[in-house]
Design a protein around this motif. Structure first.
Motif, PDB file in Angstrom:
ATOM      1  N   THR A  94       0.803  -1.228   0.000  1.00 46.74           N
ATOM      2  CA  THR A  94       0.000   0.000   0.000  1.00 46.74           C
ATOM      3  C   THR A  94       0.831   1.271   0.000  1.00 46.74           C
ATOM      4  O   THR A  94       0.392   2.292  -0.511  1.00 46.74           O
ATOM      5  CB  THR A  94      -0.929   0.034   1.229  1.00 46.74           C
ATOM      6  OG1 THR A  94      -0.137  -0.104   2.404  1.00 46.74           O
ATOM      7  CG2 THR A  94      -1.964  -1.069   1.169  1.00 46.74           C
ATOM      8  N   ASP A  95       2.032   1.225   0.564  1.00 51.32           N
ATOM      9  CA  ASP A  95       2.853   2.434   0.634  1.00 51.32           C
ATOM     10  C   ASP A  95       3.259   2.953  -0.744  1.00 51.32           C
ATOM     11  O   ASP A  95       3.598   4.127  -0.891  1.00 51.32           O
ATOM     12  CB  ASP A  95       4.109   2.196   1.481  1.00 51.32           C
ATOM     13  CG  ASP A  95       3.781   2.036   2.954  1.00 51.32           C
ATOM     14  OD1 ASP A  95       2.663   2.441   3.362  1.00 51.32           O
ATOM     15  OD2 ASP A  95       4.631   1.512   3.686  1.00 51.32           O
ATOM     16  N   ALA A  96       3.229   2.098  -1.755  1.00 53.24           N
ATOM     17  CA  ALA A  96       3.632   2.496  -3.101  1.00 53.24           C
ATOM     18  C   ALA A  96       2.515   3.215  -3.856  1.00 53.24           C
ATOM     19  O   ALA A  96       2.746   3.751  -4.932  1.00 53.24           O
ATOM     20  CB  ALA A  96       4.082   1.269  -3.898  1.00 53.24           C
ATOM     21  N   LEU A  97       1.305   3.223  -3.290  1.00 47.12           N
ATOM     22  CA  LEU A  97       0.157   3.783  -4.000  1.00 47.12           C
ATOM     23  C   LEU A  97      -0.296   5.103  -3.400  1.00 47.12           C
ATOM     24  O   LEU A  97      -0.270   5.292  -2.182  1.00 47.12           O
ATOM     25  CB  LEU A  97      -1.023   2.808  -3.972  1.00 47.12           C
ATOM     26  CG  LEU A  97      -0.979   1.680  -5.004  1.00 47.12           C
ATOM     27  CD1 LEU A  97       0.012   0.622  -4.625  1.00 47.12           C
ATOM     28  CD2 LEU A  97      -2.352   1.084  -5.178  1.00 47.12           C
ATOM     29  N   SER A  98      -0.750   5.997  -4.268  1.00 48.15           N
ATOM     30  CA  SER A  98      -1.352   7.258  -3.832  1.00 48.15           C
ATOM     31  C   SER A  98      -2.783   6.977  -3.369  1.00 48.15           C
ATOM     32  O   SER A  98      -3.332   5.889  -3.612  1.00 48.15           O
ATOM     33  CB  SER A  98      -1.379   8.255  -4.999  1.00 48.15           C
ATOM     34  OG  SER A  98      -2.281   7.812  -6.004  1.00 48.15           O
ATOM     35  N   ASP A  99      -3.396   7.948  -2.723  1.00 51.70           N
ATOM     36  CA  ASP A  99      -4.797   7.808  -2.315  1.00 51.70           C
ATOM     37  C   ASP A  99      -5.687   7.556  -3.531  1.00 51.70           C
ATOM     38  O   ASP A  99      -6.608   6.737  -3.482  1.00 51.70           O
ATOM     39  CB  ASP A  99      -5.279   9.059  -1.571  1.00 51.70           C
ATOM     40  CG  ASP A  99      -4.620   9.219  -0.207  1.00 51.70           C
ATOM     41  OD1 ASP A  99      -4.023   8.243   0.297  1.00 51.70           O
ATOM     42  OD2 ASP A  99      -4.711  10.326   0.358  1.00 51.70           O
ATOM     43  N   ALA A 100      -5.406   8.260  -4.637  1.00 46.06           N
ATOM     44  CA  ALA A 100      -6.219   8.088  -5.849  1.00 46.06           C
ATOM     45  C   ALA A 100      -6.074   6.676  -6.406  1.00 46.06           C
ATOM     46  O   ALA A 100      -7.056   6.084  -6.874  1.00 46.06           O
ATOM     47  CB  ALA A 100      -5.823   9.125  -6.903  1.00 46.06           C
ATOM     48  N   GLU A 101      -4.873   6.111  -6.346  1.00 44.52           N
ATOM     49  CA  GLU A 101      -4.680   4.754  -6.848  1.00 44.52           C
ATOM     50  C   GLU A 101      -5.397   3.732  -5.962  1.00 44.52           C
ATOM     51  O   GLU A 101      -5.984   2.768  -6.470  1.00 44.52           O
ATOM     52  CB  GLU A 101      -3.185   4.430  -6.922  1.00 44.52           C
ATOM     53  CG  GLU A 101      -2.469   5.185  -8.036  1.00 44.52           C
ATOM     54  CD  GLU A 101      -0.965   5.047  -7.981  1.00 44.52           C
ATOM     55  OE1 GLU A 101      -0.354   4.905  -9.060  1.00 44.52           O
ATOM     56  OE2 GLU A 101      -0.394   5.084  -6.855  1.00 44.52           O
ATOM     57  N   LEU A 102      -5.376   3.938  -4.643  1.00 44.68           N
ATOM     58  CA  LEU A 102      -6.108   3.045  -3.746  1.00 44.68           C
ATOM     59  C   LEU A 102      -7.612   3.123  -4.026  1.00 44.68           C
ATOM     60  O   LEU A 102      -8.306   2.102  -4.078  1.00 44.68           O
ATOM     61  CB  LEU A 102      -5.814   3.391  -2.287  1.00 44.68           C
ATOM     62  CG  LEU A 102      -4.410   3.032  -1.801  1.00 44.68           C
ATOM     63  CD1 LEU A 102      -4.132   3.673  -0.446  1.00 44.68           C
ATOM     64  CD2 LEU A 102      -4.225   1.528  -1.736  1.00 44.68           C
ATOM     65  N   MET A 103      -8.117   4.334  -4.218  1.00 41.01           N
ATOM     66  CA  MET A 103      -9.537   4.496  -4.541  1.00 41.01           C
ATOM     67  C   MET A 103      -9.872   3.848  -5.884  1.00 41.01           C
ATOM     68  O   MET A 103     -10.948   3.263  -6.045  1.00 41.01           O
ATOM     69  CB  MET A 103      -9.914   5.981  -4.580  1.00 41.01           C
ATOM     70  CG  MET A 103     -10.055   6.623  -3.230  1.00 41.01           C
ATOM     71  SD  MET A 103     -10.393   8.402  -3.344  1.00 41.01           S
ATOM     72  CE  MET A 103     -11.878   8.452  -4.339  1.00 41.01           C
ATOM     73  N   ALA A 104      -8.942   3.948  -6.854  1.00 41.74           N
ATOM     74  CA  ALA A 104      -9.183   3.362  -8.174  1.00 41.74           C
ATOM     75  C   ALA A 104      -9.362   1.850  -8.078  1.00 41.74           C
ATOM     76  O   ALA A 104     -10.171   1.271  -8.809  1.00 41.74           O
ATOM     77  CB  ALA A 104      -8.031   3.714  -9.113  1.00 41.74           C
ATOM     78  N   ILE A 105      -8.623   1.221  -7.167  1.00 42.81           N
ATOM     79  CA  ILE A 105      -8.812  -0.216  -6.960  1.00 42.81           C
ATOM     80  C   ILE A 105     -10.229  -0.487  -6.466  1.00 42.81           C
ATOM     81  O   ILE A 105     -10.872  -1.452  -6.883  1.00 42.81           O
ATOM     82  CB  ILE A 105      -7.760  -0.762  -5.975  1.00 42.81           C
ATOM     83  CG1 ILE A 105      -6.365  -0.725  -6.632  1.00 42.81           C
ATOM     84  CG2 ILE A 105      -8.102  -2.180  -5.536  1.00 42.81           C
ATOM     85  CD1 ILE A 105      -5.224  -1.059  -5.687  1.00 42.81           C
ATOM     86  N   LEU A 106     -10.744   0.386  -5.604  1.00 47.48           N
ATOM     87  CA  LEU A 106     -12.100   0.218  -5.080  1.00 47.48           C
ATOM     88  C   LEU A 106     -13.169   0.337  -6.162  1.00 47.48           C
ATOM     89  O   LEU A 106     -14.103  -0.461  -6.202  1.00 47.48           O
ATOM     90  CB  LEU A 106     -12.386   1.261  -3.997  1.00 47.48           C
ATOM     91  CG  LEU A 106     -11.672   1.115  -2.675  1.00 47.48           C
ATOM     92  CD1 LEU A 106     -11.915   2.346  -1.816  1.00 47.48           C
ATOM     93  CD2 LEU A 106     -12.140  -0.136  -1.956  1.00 47.48           C
ATOM     94  N   ILE A 107     -13.028   1.355  -7.024  1.00 51.02           N
ATOM     95  CA  ILE A 107     -14.103   1.588  -8.002  1.00 51.02           C
ATOM     96  C   ILE A 107     -13.953   0.709  -9.237  1.00 51.02           C
ATOM     97  O   ILE A 107     -14.907   0.535  -9.985  1.00 51.02           O
ATOM     98  CB  ILE A 107     -14.253   3.077  -8.378  1.00 51.02           C
ATOM     99  CG1 ILE A 107     -13.045   3.594  -9.161  1.00 51.02           C
ATOM    100  CG2 ILE A 107     -14.514   3.919  -7.134  1.00 51.02           C
ATOM    101  CD1 ILE A 107     -13.250   4.966  -9.771  1.00 51.02           C
ATOM    102  N   GLY A 108     -12.757   0.192  -9.468  1.00 51.02           N
ATOM    103  CA  GLY A 108     -12.557  -0.788 -10.537  1.00 51.02           C
ATOM    104  C   GLY A 108     -12.385  -0.246 -11.934  1.00 51.02           C
ATOM    105  O   GLY A 108     -11.614  -0.776 -12.711  1.00 51.02           O
ATOM    106  N   SER A 109     -13.101   0.800 -12.297  1.00 51.73           N
ATOM    107  CA  SER A 109     -12.987   1.323 -13.659  1.00 51.73           C
ATOM    108  C   SER A 109     -13.317   2.811 -13.672  1.00 51.73           C
ATOM    109  O   SER A 109     -14.003   3.308 -12.780  1.00 51.73           O
ATOM    110  CB  SER A 109     -13.929   0.581 -14.608  1.00 51.73           C
ATOM    111  OG  SER A 109     -15.272   0.815 -14.239  1.00 51.73           O
ATOM    112  N   GLY A 110     -12.828   3.462 -14.700  1.00 47.66           N
ATOM    113  CA  GLY A 110     -13.127   4.879 -14.883  1.00 47.66           C
ATOM    114  C   GLY A 110     -14.288   5.031 -15.841  1.00 47.66           C
ATOM    115  O   GLY A 110     -15.303   4.343 -15.729  1.00 47.66           O
TER     116      GLY A 110
END
Length: 190
Positions: free
Chosen positions: A114-130
């Motif tokens: 998790t330390d390698a990811l930004s908050d936006a990248e962590l959230m992107a994993i949650l939402i799955g797609s743009g």
């Protein structure tokens, strides 16, 4: 008196000069003025401006982020990697699938934690797609920018306020809000 620049950057290329000025408006809000100045053959200059107001900064940042992510991965077009992912057959895809494996949030999470990811990248994993022409990461960056990057303010949002972002509906807003609630509950246990 015109609004003075709070800070400015400029650069030149051939007969073109660019000025990027950060200014304060009369109502104490801020804006960015981007000016292009072209030197004419008669010695004069032709200027054109674009103004971005403070309430739209997050859109500008998100657009540049998405643009730079796409530009950084253009070299993948036509490569064996691109063909192996069948991206070439899906015209117009500019999302995370076109990124190198070391740049994709889920793969970064697995490889580096998790330390390698930004908050936006962590959230992107949650939402799955743009959404078309906006990756999940860029969409999450826009959401975070709207709350000044503060997770506490994000947690105070509701479904309606998150759904104002194109590409975020009830399912994705529920995933974001549920994760934030789990974090809150975890902190409450301590």
């Amino acid at each position: 008196m015109k609004n003075p620049n709070l800070t400015t950057e400029n650069f030149s290329s051939a007969n073109r000069n660019y000025f990027i000025d950060f200014k304060r408006a009369i109502n104490n809000s801020h804006y960015i003025c981007i000016t292009r100045s072209d030197k004419l053959l008669n010695g004069g200059y032709r200027r054109s401006n674009v103004v971005v107001f403070e309430e739209d900064f997050h859109f500008l940042v998100s657009a540049f982020s998405s643009l730079f992510h796409s530009a950084a991965h253009l070299h993948l077009e036509g490569t064996e990697y691109c063909n192996s992912q069948k991206i070439g057959s899906q015209k117009g895809i500019k999302g995370i699938k076109t990124w190198g494996p070391d740049m994709r949030p889920r793969e970064k999470f697995i490889a580096h934690g998790t330390d390698a990811l930004s908050d936006a990248e962590l959230m992107a994993i949650l939402i799955g797609s743009g959404r078309p022409n906006q990756s999940a990461v860029a969409l999450c960056e826009a959401i975070l920018n709207a709350v000044g990057g503060r997770l506490d303010l994000l947690a105070a949002q509701d479904h309606k306020s998150l759904s104002r972002f194109k590409g975020i509906g009830l399912a994705k807003s529920s995933a974001i809000l549920a994760a934030l609630e789990l974090g809150r509950r975890m902190c409450a246990v301590d």
